[in-house]
Design an enzyme around this catalytic site. Structure first.
Site, PDB file in Angstrom:
ATOM      1  N   HIS A  57     -24.224   7.496   9.120  1.00  0.00           N
ATOM      2  CA  HIS A  57     -24.020   7.027   7.737  1.00  0.00           C
ATOM      3  C   HIS A  57     -25.160   7.500   6.857  1.00  0.00           C
ATOM      4  CE1 HIS A  57     -23.147   4.061   4.468  1.00  0.00           C
ATOM      5  NE2 HIS A  57     -21.944   4.099   4.960  1.00  0.00           N
ATOM      6  N   GLU A  71     -25.053  -8.578   5.376  1.00  0.00           N
ATOM      7  CA  GLU A  71     -25.479  -9.289   6.587  1.00  0.00           C
ATOM      8  C   GLU A  71     -26.948  -9.692   6.498  1.00  0.00           C
ATOM      9  OE1 GLU A  71     -25.587 -11.112  10.320  1.00  0.00           O
ATOM     10  OE2 GLU A  71     -23.844 -10.562   9.100  1.00  0.00           O
TER      11      GLU A  71
END
Length: 151
Positions: A57, A71
């Site tokens: 990513h 998160e």
């Protein structure tokens, strides 16, 4: 106001590890500063290039996934809620994400600050507004809720 909400505290990595079950690679906060009970706190995440999410990513252009920033907000709020009830014998369960927005990319070398402010508490459920900031600039935001339950 009680003493817990007026005192300012800090939770280092050992305190975080003692309350959250998360471990590498899914522990997404390094410390929490400016804790005012379960009312307010700032979680710190130092983003480094050797984190596993950056392998995919994105290769050659690493960007911190937005879902991992959410998160990190949840973990910050979880530590605050758990600590406010003594931190032992309880588990925290992430329940909802609302009004999530991602404003700017976060890359290795950045230091994310998760500014968490309690919106409400109903029985064993905490509601927080989170703002992720890098160098004082808003990069992501969301409203989250979590439930505490007996372990």
């Amino acid at each position: 106001m009680n003493e817990t909400t007026t005192s300012i505290d800090t939770a280092g990595i050992q305190k975080i590890l003692s309350v959250l079950p998360h471990r590498y690679p899914f522990l997404l906060i390094d410390k929490i500063v400016d804790i005012r009970g379960d009312e307010f706190g700032i979680g710190i995440k130092n983003v480094t290039a050797n984190e596993p999410q950056f392998m995919g990513h994105f290769p050659g252009n690493p960007i911190m996934p937005g879902v991992l920033m959410i998160e990190g907000m949840a973990q910050t709020g979880g530590v605050m809620a758990l600590t406010s009830v003594g931190g032992t014998g309880k588990l925290v369960f992430f329940m909802t994400i609302d009004k999530a927005k991602f404003r700017k990319p976060v890359t290795p070398g950045d230091r994310i600050e998760y500014h968490m402010t309690k919106i409400a508490k109903k029985r064993n459920i905490w509601f927080y507004r989170g703002e992720a900031k890098v160098d004082g600039k808003l990069v992501a935001e969301a409203e989250l809720s979590a439930m505490l339950a007996d372990a």
